[in-house]
Design a protein around this motif. Structure first.
Motif, PDB file in Angstrom:
ATOM      1  N   CYS A  95       0.369 -12.188   6.900  1.00  0.00           N
ATOM      2  CA  CYS A  95      -0.485 -11.009   7.025  1.00  0.00           C
ATOM      3  C   CYS A  95      -1.845 -11.313   6.403  1.00  0.00           C
ATOM      4  O   CYS A  95      -1.916 -11.950   5.347  1.00  0.00           O
ATOM      5  CB  CYS A  95       0.167  -9.820   6.335  1.00  0.00           C
ATOM      6  N   VAL A  96      -2.903 -10.853   7.073  1.00  0.00           N
ATOM      7  CA  VAL A  96      -4.272 -11.041   6.593  1.00  0.00           C
ATOM      8  C   VAL A  96      -5.019  -9.726   6.755  1.00  0.00           C
ATOM      9  O   VAL A  96      -4.946  -9.090   7.816  1.00  0.00           O
ATOM     10  CB  VAL A  96      -5.004 -12.144   7.395  1.00  0.00           C
ATOM     11  N   LEU A  97      -5.744  -9.318   5.717  1.00  0.00           N
ATOM     12  CA  LEU A  97      -6.594  -8.135   5.763  1.00  0.00           C
ATOM     13  C   LEU A  97      -8.034  -8.581   5.551  1.00  0.00           C
ATOM     14  O   LEU A  97      -8.303  -9.384   4.659  1.00  0.00           O
ATOM     15  CB  LEU A  97      -6.212  -7.136   4.675  1.00  0.00           C
ATOM     16  N   CYS A  98      -8.955  -8.070   6.366  1.00  0.00           N
ATOM     17  CA  CYS A  98     -10.367  -8.451   6.266  1.00  0.00           C
ATOM     18  C   CYS A  98     -11.266  -7.233   6.373  1.00  0.00           C
ATOM     19  O   CYS A  98     -10.996  -6.316   7.153  1.00  0.00           O
ATOM     20  CB  CYS A  98     -10.765  -9.397   7.401  1.00  0.00           C
ATOM     21  N   GLN A  99     -12.353  -7.276   5.601  1.00  0.00           N
ATOM     22  CA  GLN A  99     -13.420  -6.290   5.741  1.00  0.00           C
ATOM     23  C   GLN A  99     -14.693  -6.875   5.124  1.00  0.00           C
ATOM     24  O   GLN A  99     -14.724  -7.170   3.928  1.00  0.00           O
ATOM     25  CB  GLN A  99     -13.084  -4.963   5.064  1.00  0.00           C
ATOM     26  N   SER A 100     -15.697  -7.038   5.951  1.00  0.00           N
ATOM     27  CA  SER A 100     -17.026  -7.462   5.496  1.00  0.00           C
ATOM     28  C   SER A 100     -16.989  -8.626   4.502  1.00  0.00           C
ATOM     29  O   SER A 100     -17.607  -8.574   3.445  1.00  0.00           O
ATOM     30  CB  SER A 100     -17.761  -6.282   4.867  1.00  0.00           C
ATOM     31  N   GLY A 101     -16.246  -9.667   4.820  1.00  0.00           N
ATOM     32  CA  GLY A 101     -16.198 -10.846   3.962  1.00  0.00           C
ATOM     33  C   GLY A 101     -15.120 -10.829   2.894  1.00  0.00           C
ATOM     34  O   GLY A 101     -14.847 -11.855   2.271  1.00  0.00           O
ATOM     35  N   THR A 102     -14.511  -9.699   2.639  1.00  0.00           N
ATOM     36  CA  THR A 102     -13.399  -9.622   1.691  1.00  0.00           C
ATOM     37  C   THR A 102     -12.108  -9.879   2.457  1.00  0.00           C
ATOM     38  O   THR A 102     -11.866  -9.256   3.496  1.00  0.00           O
ATOM     39  CB  THR A 102     -13.340  -8.246   1.006  1.00  0.00           C
ATOM     40  N   VAL A 103     -11.302 -10.804   1.936  1.00  0.00           N
ATOM     41  CA  VAL A 103     -10.070 -11.204   2.627  1.00  0.00           C
ATOM     42  C   VAL A 103      -8.900 -11.190   1.651  1.00  0.00           C
ATOM     43  O   VAL A 103      -9.008 -11.696   0.533  1.00  0.00           O
ATOM     44  CB  VAL A 103     -10.218 -12.624   3.226  1.00  0.00           C
ATOM     45  N   TYR A 104      -7.791 -10.603   2.081  1.00  0.00           N
ATOM     46  CA  TYR A 104      -6.535 -10.641   1.344  1.00  0.00           C
ATOM     47  C   TYR A 104      -5.491 -11.263   2.263  1.00  0.00           C
ATOM     48  O   TYR A 104      -5.412 -10.900   3.443  1.00  0.00           O
ATOM     49  CB  TYR A 104      -6.081  -9.242   0.925  1.00  0.00           C
ATOM     50  N   THR A 105      -4.701 -12.188   1.729  1.00  0.00           N
ATOM     51  CA  THR A 105      -3.694 -12.874   2.535  1.00  0.00           C
ATOM     52  C   THR A 105      -2.355 -12.885   1.814  1.00  0.00           C
ATOM     53  O   THR A 105      -2.290 -12.719   0.603  1.00  0.00           O
ATOM     54  CB  THR A 105      -4.107 -14.338   2.799  1.00  0.00           C
ATOM     55  N   THR A 106      -1.318 -13.121   2.597  1.00  0.00           N
ATOM     56  CA  THR A 106       0.015 -13.275   2.024  1.00  0.00           C
ATOM     57  C   THR A 106       0.865 -14.145   2.944  1.00  0.00           C
ATOM     58  O   THR A 106       0.580 -14.237   4.146  1.00  0.00           O
ATOM     59  CB  THR A 106       0.708 -11.912   1.806  1.00  0.00           C
ATOM     60  N   VAL A 107       1.886 -14.753   2.355  1.00  0.00           N
ATOM     61  CA  VAL A 107       2.887 -15.482   3.123  1.00  0.00           C
ATOM     62  C   VAL A 107       4.253 -14.804   2.996  1.00  0.00           C
ATOM     63  O   VAL A 107       5.248 -15.304   3.509  1.00  0.00           O
ATOM     64  CB  VAL A 107       2.982 -16.972   2.699  1.00  0.00           C
ATOM     65  N   GLU A 108       4.286 -13.669   2.303  1.00  0.00           N
ATOM     66  CA  GLU A 108       5.541 -12.918   2.173  1.00  0.00           C
ATOM     67  C   GLU A 108       5.893 -12.286   3.516  1.00  0.00           C
ATOM     68  O   GLU A 108       5.014 -11.903   4.286  1.00  0.00           O
ATOM     69  CB  GLU A 108       5.408 -11.848   1.102  1.00  0.00           C
ATOM     70  N   ARG A 109       7.183 -12.132   3.745  1.00  0.00           N
ATOM     71  CA  ARG A 109       7.655 -11.644   5.034  1.00  0.00           C
ATOM     72  C   ARG A 109       7.959 -10.154   5.004  1.00  0.00           C
ATOM     73  O   ARG A 109       8.120  -9.555   3.943  1.00  0.00           O
ATOM     74  CB  ARG A 109       8.906 -12.409   5.428  1.00  0.00           C
ATOM     75  N   GLY A 110       8.053  -9.595   6.199  1.00  0.00           N
ATOM     76  CA  GLY A 110       8.440  -8.197   6.345  1.00  0.00           C
ATOM     77  C   GLY A 110       7.386  -7.239   5.819  1.00  0.00           C
ATOM     78  O   GLY A 110       6.193  -7.534   5.823  1.00  0.00           O
ATOM     79  N   VAL A 111       7.847  -6.086   5.357  1.00  0.00           N
ATOM     80  CA  VAL A 111       6.925  -5.048   4.882  1.00  0.00           C
ATOM     81  C   VAL A 111       6.576  -5.201   3.402  1.00  0.00           C
ATOM     82  O   VAL A 111       5.764  -4.445   2.884  1.00  0.00           O
ATOM     83  CB  VAL A 111       7.486  -3.624   5.141  1.00  0.00           C
ATOM     84  N   LYS A 112       7.145  -6.191   2.716  1.00  0.00           N
ATOM     85  CA  LYS A 112       6.915  -6.341   1.273  1.00  0.00           C
ATOM     86  C   LYS A 112       5.431  -6.385   0.898  1.00  0.00           C
ATOM     87  O   LYS A 112       5.011  -5.667  -0.015  1.00  0.00           O
ATOM     88  CB  LYS A 112       7.640  -7.552   0.718  1.00  0.00           C
ATOM     89  N   PRO A 113       4.602  -7.203   1.562  1.00  0.00           N
ATOM     90  CA  PRO A 113       3.196  -7.200   1.152  1.00  0.00           C
ATOM     91  C   PRO A 113       2.522  -5.849   1.357  1.00  0.00           C
ATOM     92  O   PRO A 113       1.684  -5.439   0.543  1.00  0.00           O
ATOM     93  CB  PRO A 113       2.544  -8.284   2.010  1.00  0.00           C
ATOM     94  N   LEU A 114       2.904  -5.133   2.383  1.00  0.00           N
ATOM     95  CA  LEU A 114       2.318  -3.808   2.634  1.00  0.00           C
ATOM     96  C   LEU A 114       2.747  -2.832   1.546  1.00  0.00           C
ATOM     97  O   LEU A 114       1.941  -2.017   1.078  1.00  0.00           O
ATOM     98  CB  LEU A 114       2.717  -3.297   4.014  1.00  0.00           C
ATOM     99  N   LEU A 115       4.000  -2.918   1.131  1.00  0.00           N
ATOM    100  CA  LEU A 115       4.474  -2.076   0.026  1.00  0.00           C
ATOM    101  C   LEU A 115       3.716  -2.403  -1.254  1.00  0.00           C
ATOM    102  O   LEU A 115       3.283  -1.497  -1.971  1.00  0.00           O
ATOM    103  CB  LEU A 115       5.980  -2.269  -0.189  1.00  0.00           C
ATOM    104  N   ASP A 116       3.545  -3.693  -1.523  1.00  0.00           N
ATOM    105  CA  ASP A 116       2.819  -4.110  -2.722  1.00  0.00           C
ATOM    106  C   ASP A 116       1.370  -3.630  -2.685  1.00  0.00           C
ATOM    107  O   ASP A 116       0.854  -3.138  -3.691  1.00  0.00           O
ATOM    108  CB  ASP A 116       2.857  -5.629  -2.882  1.00  0.00           C
ATOM    109  N   TRP A 117       0.714  -3.779  -1.543  1.00  0.00           N
ATOM    110  CA  TRP A 117      -0.677  -3.328  -1.418  1.00  0.00           C
ATOM    111  C   TRP A 117      -0.764  -1.814  -1.566  1.00  0.00           C
ATOM    112  O   TRP A 117      -1.703  -1.297  -2.140  1.00  0.00           O
ATOM    113  CB  TRP A 117      -1.293  -3.796  -0.104  1.00  0.00           C
ATOM    114  N   HIS A 118       0.210  -1.106  -1.039  1.00  0.00           N
ATOM    115  CA  HIS A 118       0.192   0.356  -1.138  1.00  0.00           C
ATOM    116  C   HIS A 118       0.341   0.810  -2.589  1.00  0.00           C
ATOM    117  O   HIS A 118      -0.287   1.771  -3.015  1.00  0.00           O
ATOM    118  CB  HIS A 118       1.297   0.968  -0.278  1.00  0.00           C
ATOM    119  N   LYS A 119       1.180   0.115  -3.353  1.00  0.00           N
ATOM    120  CA  LYS A 119       1.407   0.464  -4.755  1.00  0.00           C
ATOM    121  C   LYS A 119       0.277  -0.016  -5.659  1.00  0.00           C
ATOM    122  O   LYS A 119       0.154   0.450  -6.790  1.00  0.00           O
ATOM    123  CB  LYS A 119       2.718  -0.147  -5.248  1.00  0.00           C
ATOM    124  N   GLY A 120      -0.519  -0.961  -5.191  1.00  0.00           N
ATOM    125  CA  GLY A 120      -1.546  -1.597  -6.013  1.00  0.00           C
ATOM    126  C   GLY A 120      -2.811  -0.778  -6.171  1.00  0.00           C
ATOM    127  O   GLY A 120      -2.914   0.374  -5.739  1.00  0.00           O
TER     128      GLY A 120
END
Length: 147
Positions: free
Chosen positions: A19-44
């Motif tokens: 999963c990769v998130l981008c906006q105006s040069g800011t990038v967040y990436t992960t190699v974790e599978r499933g919804v885990k990175p989305l859960l982590d980002w939501h809680k963060g």
């Protein structure tokens, strides 16, 4: 496809991220599978409002999480029909190569448990509760397997 989504897609494909998130040069990436990175980002603490995403596979549960995160566009090579419907309903533009009836589990033996958890859910807040409930059950089962 927006420029940020295109960049996220390229990073996803070239670097084998999940999963990769981008906006105006800011990038967040992960190699974790499933919804885990989305859960982590939501809680963060990150404000992801307006970001664009590229994800390996997007089912209905992930779609709800993207809505809750405030993502504006999501690309996935494979996206379930339920995910497409949810994204459109909540103003998130979906981009995909292949739409499928539902996402299958990792073993290939049936429906993805997260997709199943939100099958009859239509509101993001209800989806969050269903996803967290299913996540806890799966984590507990995983602990039992290691004993």
């Amino acid at each position: 496809m927006k420029t940020d989504t295109q960049k996220a897609k390229e990073l996803l494909e070239k670097n084998h991220y999940t999963c990769v998130l981008c906006q105006s040069g800011t990038v967040y990436t992960t190699v974790e599978r499933g919804v885990k990175p989305l859960l982590d980002w939501h809680k963060g603490e990150l404000d992801l409002q307006g970001f664009c995403a590229a994800d390996k596979v997007v089912g209905k549960a992930a779609a709800f999480l993207y809505v809750l995160l405030g993502i504006k566009e999501v690309y996935a090579p494979v996206m379930s029909n339920g995910a497409i419907e949810i994204l459109f309903r909540y103003g998130v533009h979906p981009e995909y190569d292949l739409s499928v009836k539902h996402i299958i589990n990792r073993a290939g033996t049936g429906m993805c448990p997260m997709e199943q958890a939100v099958m009859d859910v239509s509101e993001p807040e209800q989806a969050w509760e269903a996803i967290i409930r299913k996540w806890r059950i799966l984590q507990e089962a995983k602990k039992e397997e290691t004993y």
